[in-house]
Design a protein around this motif. Structure first.
Motif, short mmCIF file in Angstrom:
data_model
loop_
_atom_site.label_atom_id
_atom_site.label_comp_id
_atom_site.label_asym_id
_atom_site.label_seq_id
_atom_site.Cartn_x
_atom_site.Cartn_y
_atom_site.Cartn_z
N ARG A 1 -7.92 -6.69 -7.76
CA ARG A 1 -7.94 -6.76 -6.14
C ARG A 1 -7.73 -7.65 -5.47
O ARG A 1 -6.96 -8.04 -5.52
N ARG B 1 -17.00 -5.07 -3.61
CA ARG B 1 -17.07 -5.45 -4.79
C ARG B 1 -15.95 -7.19 -4.77
O ARG B 1 -16.27 -8.45 -5.13
N ARG C 1 -9.28 -1.74 -0.07
CA ARG C 1 -9.46 -1.28 -0.79
C ARG C 1 -7.77 -0.55 -0.61
O ARG C 1 -7.69 -0.66 -2.34
N SER C 2 -7.08 -0.41 -0.40
CA SER C 2 -6.08 0.41 -1.12
C SER C 2 -4.90 -0.54 -0.71
O SER C 2 -3.31 -0.32 -0.63
N ASP D 1 -12.99 -3.75 0.82
CA ASP D 1 -13.94 -3.87 -0.56
C ASP D 1 -14.75 -4.50 -0.97
O ASP D 1 -15.13 -5.74 -1.40
N TYR E 1 -6.17 -0.17 9.44
CA TYR E 1 -7.68 0.15 8.47
C TYR E 1 -9.21 -0.49 9.56
O TYR E 1 -8.42 -1.49 10.38
N ASP F 1 0.35 -1.56 -0.09
CA ASP F 1 0.52 -0.14 0.09
C ASP F 1 0.98 1.34 0.33
O ASP F 1 1.90 1.34 -0.35
N ASP G 1 -12.35 0.16 4.68
CA ASP G 1 -11.23 0.27 4.33
C ASP G 1 -11.66 -1.84 3.23
O ASP G 1 -11.17 -1.84 2.52
#
Length: 556
Positions: free
Chosen positions: A145, A130, A149-150, A128, A122, A105, A126
Motif C-alpha cells: 500500500r 489501513r 488508496r489509488s 487508506d 485527492y 496512479d 482517498d
C-alpha cells in the motif's frame, strides 16, 4: 549528447507529456540517442563512466529495442525516465533495489506523493486508513500500500510504462546476467569503479561509531583525494567520541553537527515537505539537520552506510543461539519489524489485526528454506525501500545525492548468497578494514567490539558481541511493550537533544497534526493522552497527521 541543468527537485509525468516539457519544467539532466531521450533524478553510475551523463549514454548506446539491458547495468540510486521516440511511450526505471521512490496512479507518475496531491484532486476520502495503521505499527508501510488508496509505489525490478493513448502498466525488468562478484572485494571494487565520478563531486562521508561507516571511511581515504567527514549527534556522546577517535587516528577533521530544537515548528514543517510525508519527523530530525548543514556548505554527495546490515548477521539476532532450522517468520516479525505490541489509540483498532495478518502473509510469500536469506530478503523487499528510500529522497531534496555501496543490487546479491558464518562477529568488515586500515580496525566501536582480525582481539570481541546482541533484543522488547529503550544504542548512543521530546510535544505542528487525525475520526485524543506516547510514536503520528491535514484542507 545534451545535458540540462541539474535540479534536486521532483518530477511528474503523464502519458501525453512530451520530452520538451520535462526539460523545460523540471530542468533535469538528460541525454539523447537516435532512439531514446533519457532524464534522471539521483546519481546513476556505470563502471568506467566519468559522470552520470556518460553512464546513461553508455547504457542506451546500441540499444535498438527496449532499454532494459543497458539500464539494468547501471549502479547507484536514481529514477530514470526514458522516452522512446519510435513508440512514443515513456518507460520509468528505478535503481536496482527500488530505493529511491516512484509513485504512480491511473493518471501518471511522480517521485513525490505530496506532488501528486498538488496535481490531483485527492481528498480525505482517498486516505487508506489501513496504511495509516501500518505506518504507525512499523514506521513504514509494509503491506502493498501507500497512504493513498489509488497511489502505488513502483516495486523493485519492475518498469512503469506510460503509453501515449493513456494508462500506466507495470512489467518486470528484463533480467540481465552479471558476472559473479568475489564476496570479500565486491564493495571495494564497487567503490574503486566509481571513485573517478565521486572525485568530481563535493563529497561528505557520514562517520558514526559503527562498522559500516568505518568500512566506507576507510575506502574513501584510499580512493578520494578530498572529502568532508561529519557526524550528526550530541558532543561527548558515546558514538561521537568513537567517531572523533577514528578521525583523529586517520588525521582527518570531523565536523560534529549537534541537534537543535530552537525552531522545532519550522523544522517539522520543512522536514515534512523534504520527507514527502513518509519520513518519521522525530526519528530523522537529527540527520535532516546534518543534511541541511552539508548542503549549505555546497556538498552534493553523501557517502552513507545504509545496507551494511546485509553484510552482517543483523537480521538473525533474534534466533541466537539457534542459527539452524527453518525461518521463524512470526518471531522475526514480532522482534524485528513490529515497533509496538500495544493497540494504537485509533478509532478502528480492527485494522491492526488485518494489517498484521496481511504483512505476515506477504512475509511467508518471500520465505525460503534458508532462514537467514529469508530474513534478509524480507527486509530488502519490504522495508529497505521505505526506510532508506524516504530518507535518501529527503537528502536529495536538500541537494545531497547518496552513494550507498552496501545497498546497490550487485553488492546485496553477493551478501545474500554468503553463509551466516561469514557474517557473524562482523567478519566481513574485519577482513576489509584490518587489511586496508589496521590502525582504525583496532579502535573499539560503541558496542565495545573492534574490527581487528587478530585472533586474540576476536576472542575478546566475542564477549562484547553477545552482550551487544542481548542488549539489542532487550531494547526491542522494551520498545514494543513500554515504548522506550533502557540501554543507549544506535540513535541513543549518538545522543538526542535532551529537550527534543518536550519540544516536539509542545510544538504547534504536533497539536495541528493530532487535531487533524482526531477530526478525521482516526485518533482517540483521550487514549493518546492516557498512553503518554513515546516521542518516536509521536513522530509517526505527526507525519501522518500533517498529510491528513493537507487532504482535509488542501495544499497551501
Amino acid at each position: 549528447m545534451t545535458t540540462a541543468t541539474h535540479s534536486p527537485g521532483d518530477v511528474a509525468l503523464a502519458p501525453h507529456t512530451m520530452p520538451e516539457a520535462v526539460a523545460t519544467r523540471f530542468r533535469l539532466p538528460h541525454v539523447e540517442t537516435s532512439r531514446f531521450i533519457a532524464f534522471w533524478l539521483g546519481l546513476p553510475m556505470r563502471t568506467g563512466a566519468e559522470d552520470s551523463s556518460a553512464a546513461v549514454a553508455a547504457a542506451l548506446a546500441d540499444v535498438d529495442d527496449v532499454a532494459d539491458r543497458g539500464i539494468a547495468d547501471l549502479d547507484g540510486m536514481f529514477v530514470l525516465l526514458v522516452y522512446d521516440k519510435r513508440g512514443k511511450t515513456w518507460s520509468v526505471y528505478g535503481d536496482s533495489n527500488g530505493i529511491l521512490p516512484l509513485y504512480y496512479d491511473d493518471i501518471g507518475c511522480s517521485t513525490s506523493i505530496l506532488g501528486m496531491l498538488s496535481d490531483r484532486t485527492y481528498t480525505i476520502d482517498d486516505l487508506d486508513r489501513r496504511a495509516v495503521v501500518d505506518f504507525y505499527l512499523h514506521g513504514v508501510v509494509l503491506s502493498r500500500r501507500t497512504l493513498l488508496r489509488s497511489v502505488h509505489r513502483l516495486p523493485r525490478r519492475t518498469v512503469l510504462v506510460l503509453r501515449r493513448e493513456g494508462g500506466a502498466a507495470v512489467r518486470p525488468l528484463q533480467d540481465v546476467a552479471r558476472a559473479a562478484e568475489d564476496s570479500e572485494t565486491c564493495v571495494e571494487r564497487y567503490f574503486a569503479d566509481h571513485a573517478r565520478l565521486l572525485g568530481q563531486r563535493r563529497v561528505t562521508v557520514l562517520l558514526t561509531g559503527g562498522s559500516d561507516s568505518r568500512w566506507l571511511f576507510c575506502l574513501a581515504r584510499h580512493h578520494l583525494a578530498r572529502f568532508r567527514t561529519v557526524i550528526a549527534g550530541e558532543p561527548h556522546s558515546a558514538e561521537v567520541a568513537v567517531a572523533e577517535k577514528v578521525a583523529a587516528t586517520a588525521e582527518v577533521s570531523l565536523d560534529v553537527v549537534p541537534e537543535t530544537v530552537a525552531n522545532i515548528d519550522e523544522d517539522l514543517e520543512t522536514m515534512f515537505l523534504d520527507g514527502d510525508g513518509v519520513v518519521n519527523l522525530v526519528q530523522h530530525h537529527r540527520t535532516w539537520q546534518m543534511a541541511c548543514h552539508e548542503s549549505a556548505l555546497g556538498q552534493d554527495v553523501l557517502i552513507h552506510g545504509g545496507g551494511g546490515e546485509f553484510f552482517r548477521d543483523t537480521f538473525s539476532y533474534q534466533d541466537i543461539p539457534i542459527y539452524v532450522g527453518k525461518p521463524n517468520i512470526e518471531k522475526f516479525y514480532r522482534l524485528r519489524l513490529s515497533l509496538s505490541s500495544a493497540v494504537p489509540p485509533f478509532t478502528e483498532p480492527v485494522y491492526v489485526r488485518e494489517i498484521r495478518r496481511e504483512v505476515l502473509d506477504r512475509m511467508h510469500g518471500i520465505a525460503s528454506a534458508d532462514k537467514h536469506r529469508t530474513y534478509n530478503e524480507i527486509y530488502l523487499i519490504m522495508k529497505a525501500p521505505w526506510i532508506f528510500g524516504g530518507v535518501y529522497a529527503m537528502y536529495r531534496r536538500r541537494g545531497l545525492h547518496v552513494f550507498a555501496p552496501f545497498l546497490d543490487g550487485r553488492n546485496v546479491a553477493v551478501a545474500l548468497a554468503r553463509p551466516i558464518a561469514q557474517k557473524m562477529l562482523h567478519r566481513w568488515h574485519r577482513r576489509v578494514v584490518s587489511r586496508r586500515c589496521p590502525q582504525l580496525a583496532r579502535i573499539p566501536m560503541t558496542t565495545g567490539m573492534t574490527l581487528s582480525d587478530a585472533p586474540l582481539d576476536m576472542l575478546v570481541d566475542a564477549a562484547a558481541y553477545m552482550r551487544d546482541v542481548s542488549l539489542r533484543v532487550v531494547n526491542k522488547l522494551a520498545r514494543r511493550w513500554w515504548g522506550r529503550s533502557p540501554f543507549a544504542m544506535g540513535a541513543s548512543a549518538v545522543g538526542r537533544h535532551p529537550d527534543l521530546a518536550e519540544a516536539v510535544r509542545g510544538a504547534r505542528v504536533t497539536e495541528r497534526a493530532l487535531g487533524a487525525l482526531a477530526a478525521a475520526g482516526i485518533l482517540h485524543r483521550d487514549q493518546a493522552r492516557e498512553r503518554a506516547l513515546a516521542v518516536e510514536e509521536l513522530g509517526r503520528l505527526v507525519t501522518v497527521g500533517l498529510l491528513v491535514e493537507r487532504l482535509t484542507v488542501g495544499t497551501p
